[in-house]
Design an enzyme around this catalytic site. Structure first.
Site, PDB file in Angstrom:
ATOM      1  N   SER A  28      10.288   2.386  -3.691  1.00 12.87           N
ATOM      2  CA  SER A  28       9.613   2.737  -3.029  1.00 12.87           C
ATOM      3  C   SER A  28       8.271   1.913  -2.575  1.00 12.87           C
ATOM      4  CB  SER A  28       9.467   4.294  -3.723  1.00 12.87           C
ATOM      5  OG  SER A  28       8.804   4.542  -2.409  1.00 12.87           O
ATOM      6  N   TYR A  35       5.332   9.569  -8.867  1.00 19.12           N
ATOM      7  CA  TYR A  35       6.642   9.128  -8.430  1.00 19.12           C
ATOM      8  C   TYR A  35       6.388   7.621  -8.263  1.00 19.12           C
ATOM      9  CZ  TYR A  35       9.707   8.092  -4.635  1.00 19.12           C
ATOM     10  OH  TYR A  35      10.403   7.449  -4.114  1.00 19.12           O
TER      11      TYR A  35
END
Length: 321
Positions: free
Chosen positions: A125, A150
């Site tokens: 990501s 995350y």
């Protein structure tokens, strides 16, 4: 020669299954259909995009179930997209991220190692860049100051994959996605949140008083990058690489909202809010490395990519959106 796609009922996963099947690959998927958002949307997505693909219901933490699946289908390559997504939700439910993104990722690494998988392509990501990087974000910049759990789990995935490449020669490629959007997208992300709100005449929350820029990347460009990476595993002594997959063209949030409002045919009602914990002010991908390695070249500006999203929201969710 089977390609296993995890997270196959997810937004990027279903489009990836569609693209692999279209080019004649034997594809099998897995997904746990969790309730992070409505599982019915996932089932409808699969029915619309890749109904011909066999998708098994299985969780990444089920080691025995995963082992049985690998022994049954013997995948030659794995596209690992399954993960607990979302920056803000990681502040509320951290254990979901540990289970899926850490425990689940190690389970996949172990199976790929022991079952002779030729190439593992996995989702990272743009969130890994955190506070330490300056735009445009390059793969050579530091990723050790994440702004959310995350992001920390995704950076950890990259470290783990590198370790398996170094110790066991596992060919692995990590892809740092930059704000992916398109029809059938995730309902918790800005493209759908804003489109549905504008269509329904509801106000939208605009964080950091609108002073944000995002490298919005259309799902078709992302999928082209996934397939390109899958077809070009590393030949280095430590066969692990990481690539940015983004549009390389950050868009002002206000401009993004303007395009949605134009497509919806009605003005956007905006409520300005302060910055949310864990968010980043700007993202911008340096995609030179992916371009050199497998010809990655995104072609979809938001002016072409967003109107179909608005139209899909109107069709799928109805007039009230």
């Amino acid at each position: 020669m089977t390609v296993l796609v995890t997270g196959a009922a997810g937004f990027i996963g279903a489009y990836t299954c569609q693209a692999l099947a279209t080019r004649g690959e034997r594809v099998l998927g897995l997904d746990n259909y969790n309730d992070y958002y409505d599982p019915q949307l996932k089932r409808d997505r699969v029915a619309a995009l890749c109904p011909q693909v066999d998708i098994r219901t299985l969780d990444l933490t089920d080691r025995d179930g995963l082992a049985s699946l690998f022994d049954e289908i013997r995948p030659s390559r794995v596209v690992h997209l399954a993960a607990q997504a979302g920056v803000r939700y990681s502040l509320q439910n951290p254990h979901a991220y540990v289970d899926s993104n850490l425990v689940g990722f190690v389970n996949m690494l172990e199976l790929c190692r022991h079952r002779g998988v030729q190439h593992l392509v996995y989702a990272s990501s743009s969130s890994v860049y955190g506070d330490s990087a300056t735009p445009p974000f390059s793969e050579d910049q530091r990723v050790d100051q994440p702004r959310s759990l995350y992001a920390a789990t995704k950076a950890a995935n990259e470290l783990m994959a590198h370790t398996y490449a170094q110790l066991y020669g596992l060919r692995a490629t990590g892809l740092r996605f930059f704000t992916v959007y398109g029809p059938w997208g995730r309902p918790d992300m800005a493209p759908l949140l804003f489109s549905r709100a504008v269509l329904a005449g509801r106000p939208i929350e605009v964080f950091n008083e609108g002073r944000m820029r995002r490298d919005f990347t259309h799902v078709s460009d992302i999928v082209a990058g996934i397939l390109g990476a899958l077809d070009h595993p590393s030949e280095a002594p430590v066969p692990h690489r990481v690539f940015n997959l983004g549009n390389h063209t950050p868009v002002e949030l206000e401009r993004f909202i303007e395009v949605i409002a134009t497509a919806a045919g009605r003005p956007a009602q905006k409520v300005y809010r302060p910055m949310q914990p864990g968010d980043m002010v700007e993202t911008m991908a340096d995609t030179a490395r992916a371009r050199a390695a497998f010809g990655f070249e995104p072609v979809t500006p938001i002016e072409a990519g967003l109107p179909p999203v608005v139209a899909w929201c109107r069709d799928y969710f109805g007039a009230a959106a």
